[in-house]
Design a protein around this motif. Structure first.
Motif, short mmCIF file in Angstrom:
data_model
loop_
_atom_site.label_atom_id
_atom_site.label_comp_id
_atom_site.label_asym_id
_atom_site.label_seq_id
_atom_site.Cartn_x
_atom_site.Cartn_y
_atom_site.Cartn_z
N GLY A 158 -2.97 -7.92 7.54
CA GLY A 158 -3.50 -7.09 6.47
C GLY A 158 -4.27 -5.88 6.99
N GLY A 159 -5.09 -6.09 8.03
CA GLY A 159 -5.83 -4.98 8.61
C GLY A 159 -4.90 -3.95 9.23
N SER A 160 -3.84 -4.42 9.90
CA SER A 160 -2.88 -3.50 10.51
C SER A 160 -2.12 -2.71 9.45
N LEU A 161 -1.72 -3.38 8.37
CA LEU A 161 -1.02 -2.70 7.29
C LEU A 161 -1.92 -1.65 6.64
N GLY A 162 -3.17 -2.02 6.37
CA GLY A 162 -4.10 -1.05 5.78
C GLY A 162 -4.31 0.16 6.67
N SER A 163 -4.41 -0.07 7.97
CA SER A 163 -4.61 1.04 8.89
C SER A 163 -3.40 1.96 8.94
N ILE A 164 -2.22 1.38 8.93
CA ILE A 164 -1.00 2.19 8.94
C ILE A 164 -0.89 3.02 7.66
N ILE A 165 -1.25 2.43 6.53
CA ILE A 165 -1.19 3.17 5.27
C ILE A 165 -2.16 4.36 5.30
N VAL A 166 -3.34 4.15 5.87
CA VAL A 166 -4.29 5.26 5.99
C VAL A 166 -3.71 6.36 6.87
N ARG A 167 -3.02 5.98 7.94
CA ARG A 167 -2.38 6.98 8.81
C ARG A 167 -1.31 7.75 8.02
N LYS A 168 -0.66 7.06 7.07
CA LYS A 168 0.45 7.68 6.33
C LYS A 168 -0.05 8.63 5.25
N ILE A 169 -1.09 8.24 4.52
CA ILE A 169 -1.52 9.04 3.37
C ILE A 169 -2.89 9.68 3.57
N GLY A 170 -3.51 9.45 4.72
CA GLY A 170 -4.88 9.92 4.93
C GLY A 170 -5.03 11.42 4.86
N ALA A 171 -3.97 12.16 5.23
CA ALA A 171 -4.07 13.62 5.19
C ALA A 171 -4.07 14.16 3.76
N ASP A 172 -3.54 13.38 2.81
CA ASP A 172 -3.44 13.85 1.43
C ASP A 172 -4.57 13.34 0.54
N GLU A 173 -5.13 12.19 0.88
CA GLU A 173 -6.13 11.57 0.02
C GLU A 173 -7.54 11.98 0.44
N ARG A 174 -8.43 12.05 -0.54
CA ARG A 174 -9.84 12.30 -0.25
C ARG A 174 -10.45 11.10 0.47
N PRO A 175 -11.35 11.33 1.42
CA PRO A 175 -11.99 10.20 2.10
C PRO A 175 -12.70 9.26 1.13
N VAL A 176 -13.26 9.81 0.05
CA VAL A 176 -13.93 8.98 -0.96
C VAL A 176 -12.95 7.97 -1.55
N VAL A 177 -11.76 8.43 -1.85
CA VAL A 177 -10.75 7.55 -2.46
C VAL A 177 -10.33 6.47 -1.48
N LEU A 178 -10.15 6.85 -0.21
CA LEU A 178 -9.72 5.88 0.80
C LEU A 178 -10.76 4.78 0.99
N MET A 179 -12.02 5.09 0.82
CA MET A 179 -13.07 4.11 1.02
C MET A 179 -13.39 3.33 -0.25
N LEU A 180 -13.37 4.00 -1.39
CA LEU A 180 -13.87 3.39 -2.62
C LEU A 180 -12.93 2.34 -3.18
N PHE A 181 -11.63 2.60 -3.20
CA PHE A 181 -10.70 1.67 -3.84
C PHE A 181 -10.66 0.29 -3.17
N PRO A 182 -10.61 0.19 -1.83
CA PRO A 182 -10.68 -1.16 -1.24
C PRO A 182 -11.97 -1.89 -1.55
N MET A 183 -13.10 -1.16 -1.59
CA MET A 183 -14.35 -1.82 -1.94
C MET A 183 -14.32 -2.32 -3.38
#
Length: 352
Positions: A158-183
Motif C-alpha cells: 500500500g505504501g509503495s502504491l501510494g508513493s507511485i501514485i504521488v509520482r504520477k499525479i504530484g505535478a498536477d495536484e496541489r500539495p494540500v490535496v495530496l496530504m489532506l485526502f489520505p488523512m
C-alpha cells in the motif's frame, strides 16, 4: 560540514524519531485496537496539519484534478496505516522493518505499469534477490505465518502504491490535496470502525498518541530538510538505519532478539534496495521512481511534504528590465558606494 553530510545526519535523526514513534505504537497496541490508535493519532495530527496547510499559498480548490487516482491513493493510505500499526503491535519490530524495507523493490515493480518505467536486467535481478530476502524473513513452511506478516506485506504494498501514485499525479495536484485526502480517509474509515472497538483511554495514553503525532510531524520536517540539503542517493539509504533502532528498542523494551533468518533476510533486502538506489542514481534514462519517492511508508500520521520542498532550487539571477532606471550606468554616480564602478579613461596629454 558538507551538504551531503548534513543531509545524511538529518535523515538519520529523522528515521531515529520515526523508529521511536513506532515504539509508542507497539506499546499502545498491547491495550488498544490499531483502529483506535490510527484514529486518534490522525485526529491529534490535524492541528499540526492545519499549520502546514496555512503555509501553502498555491491558488486553487481542494478538489483533486485526478479524482480516481486520488481515491486509490486514499484507499492505499488507509490500508497502509491500519496494517502498519497492526504489524507493529503483533510482530517484533526488526521483523516488521525487514518486510517494510521491501518497498523500494515493490516501487520498482509498480513503476513499470503505472509510470511506464523500463526495468533492465540488473535492476530486475536485484528485485528478484530482494524478494527472496522477504521469503527468508517469512520462512513459509518452516514457521507459522501470522496475520501480522500479511499486514506488514500489505503495508509495504500500500505504501509503495501510494508513493507511485504521488509520482504520477504530484505535478498536477496541489500539495494540500495530496496530504489532506489520505488523512481524511483514515479519519472517516477508522472513525466508523471505532464504534466496534473503542476502549476508554487514560490521559497518559492520550499523551502517548499526541507524542506519535508530534514525532511524525517533526520527523517529516527533518526528512524534507535532509532531501533539500543532500543528494537523494546519499539521503535515501539512511532509512535502513531504522533496523538498528528497531533491534535496540526490541531488545531493551520488549525482550525481542532477531533470529538468524530475520537478520539474513533483512541484509538481503537492504543490499538489493541499496543496489537499486545506486543504479538509479547513475541512470540517464530512468525516471528514478525509488530515488524520487520518499523512503518512509505512510502510516496516517506522517504529513507528506510538498513536492517542491523535496528538490533543491538554485537561486535565479535577478533580471532587470532594460527600461528600468538602474539598468544603465550613470556617469555622475560613478565611484559612489553601491553604484557602477568608475570606468578608466585614457590619461590626457599636456598638448590636448
Amino acid at each position: 560540514m558538507s551538504s551531503n553530510a548534513r543531509g545524511a545526519l538529518l535523515a538519520l535523526l529523522a528515521f531515529a524519531i520515526f523508529a521511536t514513534h513506532d515504539v509508542f505504537i507497539k506499546v499502545l497496541g498491547g491495550s488498544y485496537s490499531p483502529i483506535q490508535i490510527v484514529f486518534f493519532s490522525v485526529l491529534l495530527a490535524f492541528p499540526l496539519a492545519t499549520v502546514s496547510l496555512m503555509r501553502d499559498a498555491t491558488p486553487g480548490t481542494l478538489l483533486p484534478k485526478h479524482p480516481w487516482w486520488m481515491l486509490l491513493r486514499t484507499l492505499a493510505a488507509v490500508v497502509t496505516g491500519f496494517c502498519a500499526f497492526y504489524a507493529f503491535t503483533v510482530l517484533p519490530l526488526a521483523q516488521v522493518y525487514a518486510i517494510l524495507f521491501a518497498s523500494p523493490l515493490l516501487i520498482t515493480i509498480l513503476a513499470v505499469p503505472l509510470l511506464g518505467e523500463t526495468v533492465r536486467l540488473r535492476r530486475g535481478l536485484a528485485v528478484i534477490v530482494g524478494l527472496i530476502g522477504v521469503l527468508v524473513v517469512l520462512r513459509p513452511g518452516s514457521t507459522e505465518l501470522e496475520l501480522g506478516h500479511a499486514a506488514a506485506l500489505l503495508s509495504a504494498i500500500g505504501g509503495s502504491l501510494g508513493s507511485i501514485i504521488v509520482r504520477k499525479i504530484g505535478a498536477d495536484e496541489r500539495p494540500v490535496v495530496l496530504m489532506l485526502f489520505p488523512m481524511l480517509g483514515n479519519f472517516v474509515v477508522m472513525g466508523i470502525a471505532l464504534v466496534f472497538v473503542y476502549q476508554p483511554m487514560p490521559i497518559e495514553h492520550i499523551g502517548m498518541l499526541a507524542v506519535i503525532s508530534v514525532f511524525a510531524f517533526i520527523a517529516g520536517l527533518l526528512v524534507i530538510a535532509a532531501y533539500k540539503s543532500g543528494e537523494a542517493v546519499i539521503v535515501a539509504p539512511m532509512q535502513y538505519s531504522q533496523i538498528l533502532w528497531a533491534t535496540a528498542y526490541g531488545m531493551l523494551f520488549f525482550g525481542e532478539t532477531p533470529d538468524g533468518a530475520t537478520i539474513l533476510g533483512a541484509s538481503i533486502i537492504i543490499a538489493s534496495g541499496l543496489y537499486i538506489v545506486l543504479r538509479e542514481s547513475r541512470s540517464t534514462e530512468s525516471g528514478t521512481p525509488v530515488l524520487r519517492t520518499r523512503a518512509r511508508f505512510e502510516t496516517g500520521t506522517f504529513l507528506r511534504p510538498r513536492p517542491r520542498e523535496m528538490e533543491k532550487t538554485a537561486a535565479e539571477p535577478r533580471i532587470v528590465p532594460q527600461s528600468a532606471p538602474s539598468a544603465g550606468a550613470r556617469p555622475h554616480l560613478r565611484g559612489l558606494p553601491g553604484r557602477v564602478p568608475p570606468v578608466a579613461e585614457p590619461r590626457r596629454k599636456d598638448s590636448d
